[in-house]
Design an enzyme around this catalytic site. Structure first.
Site, PDB file in Angstrom:
ATOM      1  N   LYS A  49     -11.204  -4.088  18.633  1.00  0.00           N
ATOM      2  CA  LYS A  49      -9.723  -4.528  18.952  1.00  0.00           C
ATOM      3  C   LYS A  49      -9.326  -4.601  20.445  1.00  0.00           C
ATOM      4  CE  LYS A  49      -7.928  -3.521  14.222  1.00  0.00           C
ATOM      5  NZ  LYS A  49      -7.156  -3.483  13.608  1.00  0.00           N
ATOM      6  N   ASN A  75       0.864  -1.357  -0.089  1.00  0.00           N
ATOM      7  CA  ASN A  75      -0.121  -0.072  -0.062  1.00  0.00           C
ATOM      8  C   ASN A  75       0.763   1.291  -0.062  1.00  0.00           C
ATOM      9  OD1 ASN A  75       0.567   0.912   2.809  1.00  0.00           O
ATOM     10  ND2 ASN A  75      -0.400  -1.129   3.188  1.00  0.00           N
ATOM     11  N   PHE A 135      -4.376   3.018  14.887  1.00  0.00           N
ATOM     12  CA  PHE A 135      -4.636   4.032  13.947  1.00  0.00           C
ATOM     13  C   PHE A 135      -5.573   3.488  12.969  1.00  0.00           C
ATOM     14  CE2 PHE A 135      -0.767   5.867  15.531  1.00  0.00           C
ATOM     15  CZ  PHE A 135      -0.754   7.247  15.060  1.00  0.00           C
ATOM     16  N   LYS A 173     -13.934   0.208  15.764  1.00  0.00           N
ATOM     17  CA  LYS A 173     -12.417  -0.344  15.882  1.00  0.00           C
ATOM     18  C   LYS A 173     -11.775  -0.413  17.215  1.00  0.00           C
ATOM     19  CE  LYS A 173     -10.844   0.150  11.554  1.00  0.00           C
ATOM     20  NZ  LYS A 173     -10.230   0.467  10.470  1.00  0.00           N
ATOM     21  N   LYS A 221       9.183 -16.962 -10.551  1.00  0.00           N
ATOM     22  CA  LYS A 221       8.126 -16.053 -11.043  1.00  0.00           C
ATOM     23  C   LYS A 221       7.072 -16.481 -11.865  1.00  0.00           C
ATOM     24  CE  LYS A 221       8.826 -12.048 -14.066  1.00  0.00           C
ATOM     25  NZ  LYS A 221       8.844 -12.099 -15.328  1.00  0.00           N
ATOM     26  N   PRO A 281      -2.036 -12.106  10.622  1.00  0.00           N
ATOM     27  CA  PRO A 281      -2.320 -11.760  12.056  1.00  0.00           C
ATOM     28  C   PRO A 281      -2.671 -10.166  12.286  1.00  0.00           C
ATOM     29  CG  PRO A 281      -0.085 -12.428  11.872  1.00  0.00           C
ATOM     30  CD  PRO A 281      -0.704 -12.712  10.602  1.00  0.00           C
ATOM     31  N   ASP A 282      -3.720 -10.030  13.241  1.00  0.00           N
ATOM     32  CA  ASP A 282      -3.859  -8.520  13.617  1.00  0.00           C
ATOM     33  C   ASP A 282      -2.874  -8.288  14.815  1.00  0.00           C
ATOM     34  OD1 ASP A 282      -4.632  -6.256  14.612  1.00  0.00           O
ATOM     35  OD2 ASP A 282      -6.664  -6.446  13.658  1.00  0.00           O
ATOM     36  N   ILE A 283      -1.689  -7.670  14.542  1.00  0.00           N
ATOM     37  CA  ILE A 283      -0.733  -7.502  15.530  1.00  0.00           C
ATOM     38  C   ILE A 283      -1.432  -6.630  16.461  1.00  0.00           C
ATOM     39  CG2 ILE A 283       1.672  -6.522  15.749  1.00  0.00           C
ATOM     40  CD1 ILE A 283       1.864  -6.800  12.941  1.00  0.00           C
ATOM     41  N   ASP A 287      -3.879  -6.549   5.505  1.00  0.00           N
ATOM     42  CA  ASP A 287      -4.825  -7.450   5.920  1.00  0.00           C
ATOM     43  C   ASP A 287      -4.495  -9.010   5.329  1.00  0.00           C
ATOM     44  OD1 ASP A 287      -5.850  -5.210   7.863  1.00  0.00           O
ATOM     45  OD2 ASP A 287      -7.134  -4.619   6.057  1.00  0.00           O
TER      46      ASP A 287
HETATM   47  N1  CTP Z   1      -3.041  -3.301  12.453  1.00  0.00           N
HETATM   48  C1  CTP Z   1      -2.115  -4.317  12.859  1.00  0.00           C
HETATM   49  N2  CTP Z   1      -1.920  -5.570  12.349  1.00  0.00           N
HETATM   50  C2  CTP Z   1      -2.778  -5.882  11.157  1.00  0.00           C
HETATM   51  C3  CTP Z   1      -3.662  -4.919  10.682  1.00  0.00           C
HETATM   52  C4  CTP Z   1      -3.837  -3.519  11.158  1.00  0.00           C
HETATM   53  O1  CTP Z   1      -1.623  -4.045  13.869  1.00  0.00           O
HETATM   54  N3  CTP Z   1      -2.735  -7.013  10.750  1.00  0.00           N
HETATM   55  C5  CTP Z   1      -3.132  -1.958  13.090  1.00  0.00           C
HETATM   56  C6  CTP Z   1      -2.550  -0.917  12.305  1.00  0.00           C
HETATM   57  O2  CTP Z   1      -1.360  -0.659  12.441  1.00  0.00           O
HETATM   58  C7  CTP Z   1      -3.554   0.273  12.300  1.00  0.00           C
HETATM   59  C8  CTP Z   1      -4.910  -0.415  13.023  1.00  0.00           C
HETATM   60  O3  CTP Z   1      -4.893  -1.975  13.245  1.00  0.00           O
HETATM   61  O4  CTP Z   1      -3.305   0.545  14.018  1.00  0.00           O
HETATM   62  C9  CTP Z   1      -5.718  -0.345  11.853  1.00  0.00           C
HETATM   63  O5  CTP Z   1      -6.871  -1.230  11.651  1.00  0.00           O
HETATM   64  P1  CTP Z   1      -7.444  -2.158  10.697  1.00  0.00           P
HETATM   65  O6  CTP Z   1      -8.424  -3.118  11.180  1.00  0.00           O
HETATM   66  O7  CTP Z   1      -6.446  -2.689   9.923  1.00  0.00           O
HETATM   67  O8  CTP Z   1      -7.558  -0.757   9.642  1.00  0.00           O
HETATM   68  P2  CTP Z   1      -8.146  -1.053   8.138  1.00  0.00           P
HETATM   69  O9  CTP Z   1      -7.415  -1.975   7.541  1.00  0.00           O
HETATM   70  O10 CTP Z   1      -8.385   0.255   7.873  1.00  0.00           O
HETATM   71  O11 CTP Z   1      -9.576  -1.864   8.446  1.00  0.00           O
HETATM   72  P3  CTP Z   1     -10.938  -2.080   7.636  1.00  0.00           P
HETATM   73  O12 CTP Z   1     -10.541  -2.256   6.296  1.00  0.00           O
HETATM   74  O13 CTP Z   1     -11.560  -3.192   8.196  1.00  0.00           O
HETATM   75  O14 CTP Z   1     -11.430  -0.510   7.788  1.00  0.00           O
END
Ligand code: CTP
Length: 399
Positions: A342, A211, A324, A338, A290, A306-308, A280
């Site tokens: 979370k 991104n 954020f 959120k 390749k 994983p969602d850290i 995500d």
């Molecule tokens: N985050 C994280 N690990 C992930 C995904 C997100 O630590 N795998 C943290 C980001 O650093 C940020 C927050 O979670 O602090 C953002 O949440 P997230 O749910 O990822 O936001 P979006 O991707 O914008 O979610 P959505 O698309 O569901 O709105």
């Protein structure tokens, strides 16, 4: 925050609280450090300490009255506001914080606050219930939004017998945080882990999904924590940025690597700030060779990363968590959900798209926590980071 140095001009505002006696020592220490000090007191402050005391220490007349013609003729209040390199209000009572937050200017000191272009700091002092009152919480958040630096208050026993946050910091602590802040900043002795930048999820050896995060905000945040005395570990995805001084930087590529680096450095952390734009999803089967063009369509199967942040927040004795949210619509609604889903302590939300957010110098944030919120207006990411960590410090102390 620029440090106050010997030779600088400090305007010391004293408001009416029992802690006013500590400000005498404060003036003495600043003078000893070579700072030029002029004192302005509120009428109420003069009930606690006689202006003559400050006059004797600073060798300058002490000002109280906005309409004092003799003093105004010598140095008008606007001139006095311009003279200052820093305005420090210590002690700052609950009432005075409220007046600053609302821009009242009905006496000399409150007028000086509005007229002073220099950095302003306050060292609040009040009873713990007054400090924790919703009205004061809102006023303090507002002052932080206005760029005011809040020093303390300290925890401990108070003159009224209550115990909790509300005591003014000791004079020496205030002097060292204004003059040598990395030794005694808001996060002195604290460990902070920050994530920044994007992650890259490999499709094959030459392609990836990623991104547009530039890492600017995460790096500014790491620097702001370090400037306030924290030991900072910055876990960064691939970005084109120099190492911030005095910070341990760990470079990673993928979300999985970021996850591992964060958990490796998390033990002992007091704050976890997740500023990275973590992908995500990642390709389910990254190819060792390749990928070759083959046919009209290509389907890429993705699996969840994983969602850290959520995993750190779920730890039973984990750190204070700041997340954020970048939203394209329904900013507050989405960010608040959120925050709850979370299970984090604070979320900083911003609108992205249409020339906002990623890779720009300036940004604005809406900051939410369980029982409050603050608006940090459009400003440089550096200033935004400073204001944001002041809010973190304030909520972290309350925990
Ligand atoms: N985050 C994280 N690990 C992930 C995904 C997100 O630590 N795998 C943290 C980001 O650093 C940020 C927050 O979670 O602090 C953002 O949440 P997230 O749910 O990822 O936001 P979006 O991707 O914008 O979610 P959505 O698309 O569901 O709105």
């Amino acid at each position: 925050m620029k440090h106050l140095e010997a030779g600088n001009n400090l305007l010391l505002g004293v408001t009416g609280g029992i802690a006013a006696y500590k400000s005498v020592e404060l003036a003495r220490l600043f003078i000893k450090a070579g700072v030029n000090v002029r004192v302005v007191m509120t009428e109420a402050a003069t009930r606690f300490v006689n202006p003559i005391t400050f006059q004797a220490i600073t060798g300058e007349t002490v000002r109280v009255d906005l309409f004092d013609q003799a003093h105004e003729a010598a140095m008008g209040h606007i001139e006095l506001a311009r003279w200052a390199d820093h305005l420090l209000i210590a002690p700052a009572t609950g009432d005075f914080l409220a007046r600053m937050a609302h821009g009242l200017a009905d006496d000399l000191l409150s007028t000086l606050y509005l007229a002073c272009p220099a950095q302003v700091s306050v060292a609040p002092a009040m009873n713990v219930h007054m400090w924790e009152h919703d009205a004061t919480r809102r006023n303090v958040s507002r002052l932080i939004e206005q760029g005011v630096q809040v020093l303390g208050p300290a925890l401990g026993e108070q003159a009224c017998g209550d115990t909790g946050p509300g005591r003014m910091l000791e004079a020496a602590e205030i002097v060292s945080s204004l003059m040598y802040s990395s030794e005694a900043g808001l996060f002195a002795g604290r460990k902070v882990v920050v994530t920044a930048g994007p992650t890259r999820e490999a499709v094959d050896p030459v392609r990836f999904i990623s991104n547009r995060s530039s890492g600017k905000m995460g790096f500014a945040l790491a620097e702001a924590f370090a400037a306030e005395g924290a030991e900072v570990v910055l876990v960064s995805g691939p970005v084109n940025r120099d190492d911030p001084p005095g910070i341990q930087r760990i470079d990673v590529i993928s979300a999985q690597q970021m996850y591992e680096a964060v958990f490796k450095h998390l033990p002992g952390a007091d704050v976890f700030a997740a500023c990275a734009a973590v992908a995500d999803y990642r390709p389910a089967n990254p190819q060792p060779q390749k990928l070759k063009k083959n046919g009209e369509h290509l389907e890429l199967k993705l699996v969840k990363n994983p969602d850290i942040l959520a995993e750190v927040a779920a730890l039973s004795d984990g750190p204070f968590t700041l997340g954020f949210a970048a939203e394209t619509q329904k900013l507050v609604e989405n960010a608040r959900s959120k925050l709850t889903s979370k299970g984090i302590d604070m979320i900083a939300a911003n609108l992205v798209g249409k020339g906002r957010g990623f890779d720009l110098e300036d940004n604005a944030l809406k900051v939410l926590w369980s029982d409050g919120e603050a608006d940090l207006p459009m400003q440089s990411k550096k200033n935004l980071a400073r204001a944001l960590i002041s809010l973190v410090a304030e909520q972290y102390v309350r925990e």
